[in-house]
Design a protein around this motif. Structure first.
Motif, short mmCIF file in Angstrom:
data_model
loop_
_atom_site.label_atom_id
_atom_site.label_comp_id
_atom_site.label_asym_id
_atom_site.label_seq_id
_atom_site.Cartn_x
_atom_site.Cartn_y
_atom_site.Cartn_z
N GLU B 61 12.39 0.98 -8.48
CA GLU B 61 11.39 0.00 -8.00
C GLU B 61 9.98 0.60 -8.07
OE1 GLU B 61 11.91 -3.04 -7.15
OE2 GLU B 61 14.09 -3.12 -6.89
N PRO B 62 9.06 -0.06 -8.79
CA PRO B 62 7.70 0.48 -8.87
C PRO B 62 6.90 0.29 -7.58
CG PRO B 62 8.09 -1.25 -10.53
CD PRO B 62 9.25 -1.27 -9.59
N VAL B 63 6.14 1.34 -7.26
CA VAL B 63 5.17 1.26 -6.15
C VAL B 63 3.82 1.63 -6.78
CG1 VAL B 63 4.55 2.08 -3.85
CG2 VAL B 63 6.96 2.06 -4.56
N LEU B 64 2.80 0.77 -6.56
CA LEU B 64 1.52 0.95 -7.24
C LEU B 64 0.37 1.28 -6.28
CD1 LEU B 64 1.68 -2.10 -9.71
CD2 LEU B 64 2.62 0.21 -9.99
N GLU B 65 -0.68 1.83 -6.85
CA GLU B 65 -1.93 2.16 -6.15
C GLU B 65 -1.76 3.42 -5.30
OE1 GLU B 65 -4.84 0.90 -6.59
OE2 GLU B 65 -4.31 -0.87 -7.76
N MET B 67 -3.34 5.03 -2.97
CA MET B 67 -3.43 4.99 -1.51
C MET B 67 -2.15 4.42 -0.89
SD MET B 67 -6.26 2.91 0.83
CE MET B 67 -5.73 1.26 0.33
N LEU B 68 -1.62 3.37 -1.52
CA LEU B 68 -0.42 2.72 -0.99
C LEU B 68 0.83 3.55 -1.30
CD1 LEU B 68 -1.21 -1.01 -1.92
CD2 LEU B 68 -1.97 0.34 0.04
N GLU B 71 1.12 6.17 1.40
CA GLU B 71 1.63 5.61 2.67
C GLU B 71 3.13 5.30 2.55
OE1 GLU B 71 -0.49 2.79 4.89
OE2 GLU B 71 -2.24 4.10 5.01
N TYR B 72 3.51 4.80 1.39
CA TYR B 72 4.94 4.52 1.16
C TYR B 72 5.76 5.81 1.27
CZ TYR B 72 9.23 3.24 -1.30
OH TYR B 72 10.54 3.04 -1.64
N THR B 75 6.21 6.82 4.75
CA THR B 75 7.14 5.95 5.49
C THR B 75 8.59 6.33 5.17
OG1 THR B 75 5.55 4.14 5.43
CG2 THR B 75 7.84 3.55 5.90
N PRO B 87 -1.59 3.74 17.19
CA PRO B 87 -2.19 2.70 16.32
C PRO B 87 -3.70 2.85 16.11
CG PRO B 87 -0.71 1.70 17.93
CD PRO B 87 -0.82 3.15 18.31
N LEU B 88 -4.39 3.26 17.17
CA LEU B 88 -5.85 3.41 17.05
C LEU B 88 -6.20 4.57 16.14
CD1 LEU B 88 -8.27 1.95 18.35
CD2 LEU B 88 -8.22 3.67 20.17
N ARG B 94 -7.04 5.42 8.46
CA ARG B 94 -7.13 4.55 7.29
C ARG B 94 -8.57 4.23 6.89
NH1 ARG B 94 -3.71 -0.25 7.04
NH2 ARG B 94 -4.51 -0.16 4.93
#
Lengths: 255, 255
Positions: B61-65, B67-68, B71-72, B75, B87-88, B94
């Motif tokens: 499965e491709p994951v692009l960009e 920065m993303l 993060e992927y 995760t 969260p803050l 980010r």
């Protein structure tokens, strides 16, 4: 307590207000009159040194940048959820919010900023110099100067057209069966893109409109406009002081 | 299985390879030779329709960009963690990765792309037309054209300077006591900004370097360069075919 510093007119403010509306969250509204340059004042710069709206303040802590504010809201107030939990789906959803973040403003800048020209024209030379001097970043100062004499170049306009085309073509190719950008789930992808697509439909009817071969994007926009949260976000704003409503209404009627 | 489609030369490729190195993740390396325009070929466009590197493929499965992708990775492979859980704090981290994403490439484009000019000069007119025709987006096609005759304008160069200044001034003002951008925790903020700051130090010594009044940013860059994962990412790449190493080495020596 949630506090939102925003301006009813702007796309980025609508992006966050729509997220708040979808989650049914109450907030204290601080309306900044951009035509009075309130977002360049020291009080607001203490919250957002970039001098742009919106900014969220949650229990006294500022959260900046509309894309990140919406993700923050979805983390802290998870009902209803507005992001996929699957990491791969999440990465794909963020391609949409990143598309909005990277190309949304570029698509609308020359047309939207032209509305400030008559406001700036009323300033005395001294007031104009004071206004320009308070803009906190070179980038924004450049835009205010272009807005002041409506000197957006052919290149700026071409960039706006390219950005608008990029957004619409990505939606048209990527939405599939819908009804939402991520399929069955309504997410931040829909929320973050709406304000820009809504303006693109007005500014560039040849890119998005009857005869433009973008039926899926048009159908998505109509579905979006039917949502109660969208209707309330786009209604003449109860958040805005009465004095600014006529201009806001004019802007959205013609732009 | 993890597969990375990348090019050793580019900042965005380094961003992802550094994240993989910090996590100690193995991957199958697919090196794309940008000077042969392999990233515009149909095989790669099937993975990334935008025709830019890098792209991660995870179990097909491709994951692009970049920065993303980072993060992927954080995760799906959470050890060691590279993002705050609060969260803050996450929203603030980010802001840094968004700064890298919005201004990093702009800061380095005119200087970096100039390296393609001699490569493009060797093409026949037919080969040039074929190369340009395969670039999948207007935006990138424009950059390839500018690279072909090194026709970046004064405005492009000014934008690069402004972007470089913006990045460095944000770090200088925001890093506080360090040692990392988010304080004690080493995060994606550090990883995502490094490749751009490293180039800014080379391209713009008056913005980042001795006498530029940026001691905190310089100290951070030195700390970053001392990390084993950074050293391995920046070493003449074992991922690159031998034939491309000389050019890569030249580029990093002078740029």
């Amino acid at each position: 307590m949630l506090e939102l510093y925003h301006a009813g007119l702007t796309t980025c403010s609508k992006k966050v207000r729509l997220c708040l509306a979808e989650k049914g969250l109450d907030y204290r509204s601080h309306f900044l009159d951009l035509r009075k340059f309130e977002h360049h004042g020291p009080e607001y710069l203490a919250i957002n040194p970039n001098g742009v709206v919106p900014a969220l303040v949650h229990d006294g802590e500022p959260v900046l940048e509309s894309m990140l504010i919406n993700e923050y809201l979805d983390t802290v107030f998870p009902t209803p959820p507005l992001r996929p939990t699957n990491p791969l789906e999440l990465a794909r959803m963020r391609l949409w919010t990143k598309l909005a973040d990277n190309y949304g403003l570029a698509a609308v800048v020359p047309n939207t900023w032209a509305f400030y020209q008559p406001v700036i024209a009323k300033l005395s030379p001294q007031e104009y110099e004071r206004m320009i001097a308070r803009v906190p970043t070179d980038e924004r100062r450049e835009q205010w100067k272009k807005a002041s004499d409506n000197s957006f170049t052919q290149d700026d306009h071409q960039k706006a057209v390219d950005a608008a085309k990029r957004i619409v073509s990505k939606i048209e190719a990527g939405i599939g069966e819908g009804p939402w950008l991520m399929g069955a789930a309504y997410t931040l992808a829909d929320i973050d893109l709406l304000p820009y697509v809504d303006r693109i439909a007005t500014y560039f009817p040849d890119i998005l409109g009857p005869g433009s071969k973008t039926p899926r994007t048009e159908a998505w926009l109509e579905r979006m406009r039917g949502r109660p949260a969208v209707k309330s976000t786009y209604a003449p704003s109860v958040d805005a002081p009465a004095s600014v409503v006529p201009v806001a209404a004019t802007a959205s009627a013609t732009a």
